[in-house]
Design a protein around this motif. Structure first.
Motif, PDB file in Angstrom:
ATOM      1  N   ALA B  46       0.835  -1.202   0.000  1.00 43.95           N
ATOM      2  CA  ALA B  46       0.000   0.000   0.000  1.00 43.95           C
ATOM      3  C   ALA B  46       0.871   1.254   0.000  1.00 43.95           C
ATOM      4  N   SER B  47       1.999   1.162   0.737  1.00 39.30           N
ATOM      5  CA  SER B  47       2.865   2.346   0.787  1.00 39.30           C
ATOM      6  C   SER B  47       3.434   2.657  -0.596  1.00 39.30           C
ATOM      7  N   VAL B  49       1.732   2.273  -3.349  1.00 35.74           N
ATOM      8  CA  VAL B  49       0.643   3.030  -3.985  1.00 35.74           C
ATOM      9  C   VAL B  49       0.681   4.491  -3.531  1.00 35.74           C
ATOM     10  N   LEU B  50       0.862   4.672  -2.221  1.00 34.31           N
ATOM     11  CA  LEU B  50       0.924   6.042  -1.683  1.00 34.31           C
ATOM     12  C   LEU B  50       2.035   6.847  -2.357  1.00 34.31           C
ATOM     13  N   ILE B  51       3.199   6.256  -2.421  1.00 37.49           N
ATOM     14  CA  ILE B  51       4.345   6.975  -2.984  1.00 37.49           C
ATOM     15  C   ILE B  51       4.107   7.273  -4.463  1.00 37.49           C
TER      16      ILE B  51
END
Lengths: 369, 675
Positions: B46-47, B49-51
């Motif tokens: 998920a991180s 995706v965030l980045i």
């Protein structure tokens, strides 16, 4: 009252608190500028938000003092409560600007659709953490989560508040894709989703909602209305250039060219006054806060903690992405605020609670249930 | 709460355990543990995706703010910045002594900036109420500007009064897009004096707008339409300023930004003496004469009076002339729209005899002593040419011929000279071609020659026509300005100066950017004595017992004036021959002319007068010339008096000097004492 564990303080999430204070500080500075009026000076809106921020900090403290596991149980009570509030809103609250969104509590106008997001994350996290499925969820295993999402989704959609309703949908998808799904389930969900979008476009969307999407596709065709808002926002952002026009110097905001400049378009004001460098600093803090939330999720002591922290980050993340995309002209105008940054008590409170819960999860990462 | 307490009680133990071991190392059981790890890995994804989204957002911001920043900065500025053009005050027009002839006063226009707001019924109602006009009038004005860019203002009302200005300023918040524009308007301090010379302003027309530089004018601007206002447009117009304002989304002004001050036009100081001009025009108006009066300095070409009567009513032109007033002017039998100074062409009549006399003397066909007998008529070929004095003048020499204006004398001189030799001298005196004066549509007049007639009519010259030309009839045509310049050349010893109207042009800072220098057009060299003889004749014409121009005499002031009357036939019709003069219809009456100079011994000023259909130069034109001359010498007293004043002044200066001396001496004494 509580027998407070000393180690809870030892594990206190200073990083999250620091980020929260930094972002809130920028948000308040921006609100000061965007609501400042040449004739009457500092706007009462600013003070109102300031009080709410202080109240929010207290709520954060309250949130961290209860073991988050309790929310797993509370969740469903809260869920029933918020559904009742939504029904009440839809039935009895008079229409404001064509929609029924707020319940007037005298000191505060509660928008139940805001906490609904948080509570949905809570019940979905609880739900997915309790059910254990070998080889991934089948479609019938999803009946409960779908049902939990559908009820507030429909209630909010008929207010009508398309943005928040879609937000609930996005949260559901984010949470569901997070857990182990069977490929068949994913296929069926995608197919169903596309069908819903098609039907929704034809039958469910109100005219003004359809127009918003249409003007997004061709903004110059409708310069005085929604396309106008996006255009003015882009002008505000772009004209900030590298270093911005300076605090309180934004012309797009201060001369009222920018619509909704302290709520949905608050970040346009920031971008105009602080430029690319200011945006980079803010977004750095903002994404760091969210990544820290992911870190909390990764270090949570149990499934519920992982799911909950992840869900809460997603709640903030998707709102932020939609809001920022709207401001930068990537998406049509939908009424989604930038959490912690846009003016609005319900959103602020909801986000503060979410951050409180994340800090809670972080503090208890070494505890075993 | 109960529940909580229970759990907390239960918890301390495992907490202690986890303190001992690191959480990462804590081994938990089987599948639950695996699934937790799996979920944690998912969180890590998920991180990513965030980045990814962070990168997308930052690059979009980079694109908008850094790549396209300039474009959006411009868009933001055009959103908020409006400008109004500020009209430049037109240059003033002054007379030779710096007296103001034309200046400006501020006038207030109501304008609407279309891009600031959309028009609606409520707004229209408010604005029509404020201006007290019909909505249709406003809409018509807006319609006219429909094809112009939206930031250009639409003028809704012009030159509004103070109350309306105040009313609109007070209701600014209710009238979005409406602004008050200050525009200078012309003020004519001397009324209609010198109106043909000054000219008037009018709204710029399409043709003018297209031929001018686009930055200088826009529709609705006032430009010179006639006279100096038109000819000196470049000097007078100045440069427009710009008023930049910051407006908000509703079009209301927030503050003024740094603007561009308008640069006023240059001032023109004319050579004219408005007091003399007034004398001339008042007399022409009192007598209800149509015609022209010209006065100039004999030795420079500086024009002192340039009057064309009847005058134009300049005030009627301010802000556009009405159809009715225009029609009235067109139908007026005195033709006020014609600038008679340069557009009126008249037979010079007997005034031309001075030229014939110069030609005769210079060519040696007569001497001052030559005597010609005048029986009252002269037979040439099979025609009889009459002298104006039926009984004849008897034996006349040059002096008498000039002073009593004997026609027969000049018939013979003309005959001796031939038309081409007369023409040669007429041209040396500036006749037959444009003088180049700063006036529009100047006519050249006619000096006939044999070749000219051949060319013009395809016919050969008749000797008899020379006789008519010699006394200023026939083909001869002159303008009043030519007549005056001719007289000046006669008076100053043969130098024909170019007529000058503008003495100097000063920029707004007071720097002189153009100043008058006499320009010589022609010079009749070596004929000083000739000219003196002719002048003597003209002096006799005014001062002699039987002179024709006695009404211009200034003998009472001790000043000798030289002059020549002229009566120019308009038509020679048998049916009017026996009528009394007063019974001849106006337009068939003779023109009255008079040329003069003074003082005779050293001429300073020249005056020429033409009174259309004034019958006799001596009775209609000479008194006007006399009055102008009299005024001139009242303003410029004779040298004897002047020198007395100078002497007196010198005495005063001497007195004050000696006083200063005594002071100096006193000081000196003091220093000595101190030493």
């Amino acid at each position: 009252m509580l027998r407070f564990d000393r180690r809870l303080i030892h594990h206190f999430d200073w990083v999250m608190l620091l980020m929260l204070i930094l972002i809130s500080g920028m948000a308040m500075a921006n609100l000061y500028s965007s609501t400042f009026n040449g004739e009457s000076g500092v706007s009462p809106i600013f003070y109102k938000q300031l009080y709410l921020l202080v109240a929010g900090m207290i709520i954060v403290l309250l949130c961290i003092s209860i073991d988050y596991q309790e929310f797993s149980t509370f969740g469903f009570i809260l869920y029933v409560g918020v559904v009742l509030l939504l029904i009440y809103t839809n039935l009895f609250v008079s229409t404001v600007a064509g929609t029924q969104r707020w319940i007037n509590l005298g000191f505060f106008r509660l928008q139940p659709s805001e906490p609904a997001k948080l509570i949905l994350v809570l019940v979905l996290a609880s739900c997915y953490s309790k059910t254990e499925v070998k080889g991934g969820y089948r479609l019938r295993d999803l009946i409960k989560p779908v049902g939990l999402t559908a009820v507030p989704f429909v209630l909010i959609l008929i207010q009508p508040d398309l943005g928040t309703a879609l937000m609930l949908g996005i949260l559901f998808v984010s949470m569901t894709l997070f857990v182990k799904l069977r490929w068949t389930t994913i296929g069926i969900l995608v197919g169903a989703g596309l069908t819903c979008v098609g039907i929704g476009w034809k039958f469910l969307l109100k005219d003004y909602q359809r127009r918003r999407i249409e003007t997004f596709i061709n903004p110059e065709g409708d310069p005085m209305n929604h396309g106008y808002q996006v255009m003015q926002s882009k002008i505000a952002v772009g004209s900030g250039q590298t270093f911005g026009k300076g605090f309180m110097e934004g012309t797009q905001g201060h001369l009222h060219f920018l619509p909704e400049r302290h709520t949905d378009f608050a970040f346009s004001v920031w971008a105009e006054e602080w430029g690319f460098s200011g945006c980079l600093f803010f977004l750095g803090c903002y994404f760091f806060l969210m990544l820290w939330g992911i870190h909390i999720s990764m270090t949570a002591r149990d499934k519920f903690g992982v799911l909950l922290a992840y869900g809460l980050v997603m709640m903030i993340f998707w709102q932020a992405v939609i809001n920022l995309f709207m401001i930068m002209g990537f998406l049509p105008v939908v009424g989604i605020p930038l959490p912690l940054f846009s003016y609005g008590g319900s959103s602020l409170m909801t986000t503060m609670v979410a951050i409180g819960i994340m800090m809670n999860i972080y503090m208890r990462r070494y505890q075993t249930s | 709460m109960k529940n909580l307490r229970r759990k907390n009680k239960r918890r301390p133990k495992p907490l202690l355990e986890s303190d001992k071991k690191d959480a990462g190392v804590t081994k938990l059981t089987s599948r639950d543990d695996n699934e937790l790890d799996w979920l944690r890995r998912r969180a890590m994804y998920a991180s990513v995706v965030l980045i990814f989204f962070f990168a997308v957002i930052v690059s979009r911001l980079w694109y908008l703010q850094v790549q396209q920043g300039d474009k959006y900065r411009d868009l933001a500025d055009s959103n908020r910045v409006r400008y109004l053009e500020v009209a430049a005050p037109r240059g003033n027009i002054l007379d030779r002594f710096g007296r103001e002839i034309v200046t400006n006063r501020p006038s207030f226009n109501v304008v609407w900036i279309r891009e600031d707001n959309k028009i609606n019924d409520e707004w229209l109602k408010k604005i029509t109420n404020a201006l007290d006009v019909e909505p249709g009038e406003i809409l018509e004005k807006i319609r006219k500007m429909a094809h112009e860019p939206g930031h250009l203002p639409v003028r809704l009302a012009e030159d509004i009064n103070w109350e309306t200005v105040a009313h609109i300023e007070n209701n600014r918040m209710n009238l979005p897009g409406i602004k008050i524009e200050v525009v200078p308007l012309r003020v004519y301090h001397y009324g209609n004096l010198a109106s043909h010379l000054i000219g008037y302003l009018g709204e710029i027309n399409k043709k003018e707008l297209e031929s001018a530089e686009p930055s200088l004018y826009r529709g609705g601007d006032l430009v010179g339409k006639m006279g100096l206002e038109r000819l000196r447009e470049k000097d007078l117009r100045g440069e427009k300023g710009r008023n930049y304002m910051e407006v908000n989304a509703l079009g209301f002004e927030q503050r003024n930004l740094k603007g561009l001050e308008p640069l006023p036009g240059n001032d023109l100081r004319l050579t004219l003496d408005m007091e003399l001009q007034k004398t001339a025009e008042d007399l022409m108006a009192v007598e209800d004469y149509a015609g022209a009066v010209v006065a100039l300095e004999a030795n420079s070409g500086r024009m002192l009076v340039l009057a064309s009567a009847p005058a134009l009513h300049l005030d009627e032109f301010v802000g556009g002339i009405s159809h009715k007033a225009w029609k009235g002017m067109l139908e007026n039998p005195h033709h006020p729209l014609v600038n008679k100074l340069v557009q009126g062409q008249y037979p010079p009549g007997s005034t031309f005899k001075a030229i014939t006399a110069v030609a005769g003397l210079a060519e040696g066909v007569i001497t001052p002593e030559s005597v010609i007998y005048c029986p009252g008529h002269y037979r040439f070929g099979n025609r009889t040419y009459r002298c104006w004095k039926r009984g004849g003048h008897g034996a006349v020499n040059l002096k008498r011929a000039l002073s009593e204006s004997c026609d027969v004398y000049f018939y013979q001189v003309g005959q001796r000279l031939g038309v081409d030799r007369i023409a040669k001298y007429a041209k040396l005196f500036g006749l037959g071609k444009k003088t180049g004066i700063e006036m529009e549509h100047e006519k050249a007049g006619i000096v006939p020659t044999i070749a000219w007639k051949k060319k013009r009519y395809g016919k050969s010259w008749q000797e008899g026509e020379t006789l008519s030309v010699a006394i200023g009839q026939g083909f001869d045509l002159v303008t009043p300005v030519q007549l005056a310049l001719m007289t000046a050349a006669l008076a100053n010893g043969g130098t024909l100066y170019k007529p000058a109207i503008v003495e100097e042009v000063k920029d707004p800072d007071g720097h002189v950017i153009e100043s008058f220098r006499p320009q010589i057009l022609e010079r009749l060299a070596g004929q000083g004595r000739t000219l003196k003889l002719v002048r003597d004749g003209l002096v006799e014409a005014v001062n002699g017992k039987r002179g024709t121009g006695k009404k211009a005499s200034l003998k009472d002031m001790g000043i000798m004036v030289g002059g020549k009357t002229g009566t120019a036939q308009v038509v020679r019709l048998k049916q009017y021959m026996h009528l009394r003069e007063e019974d001849i219809p106006y337009k068939y009456r003779d023109h009255a002319l008079f040329i003069s100079f003074a003082p005779a011994e050293n001429p300073e000023i020249v005056v020429a007068v033409v009174v259309e259909h004034g019958l006799h130069g001596g009775s209609a034109a000479a008194p006007i010339a006399g009055a102008v001359l009299r005024k001139y010498f009242e303003i410029h007293p004779r040298e004897t008096e002047v020198s007395a004043v100078v002497l007196f002044d010198e005495l005063l200066v001497d007195a004050s000097n000696s006083k200063a001396d005594t002071n100096g001496n006193l000081k000196h004494e003091q220093t000595v004492m101190e030493n």
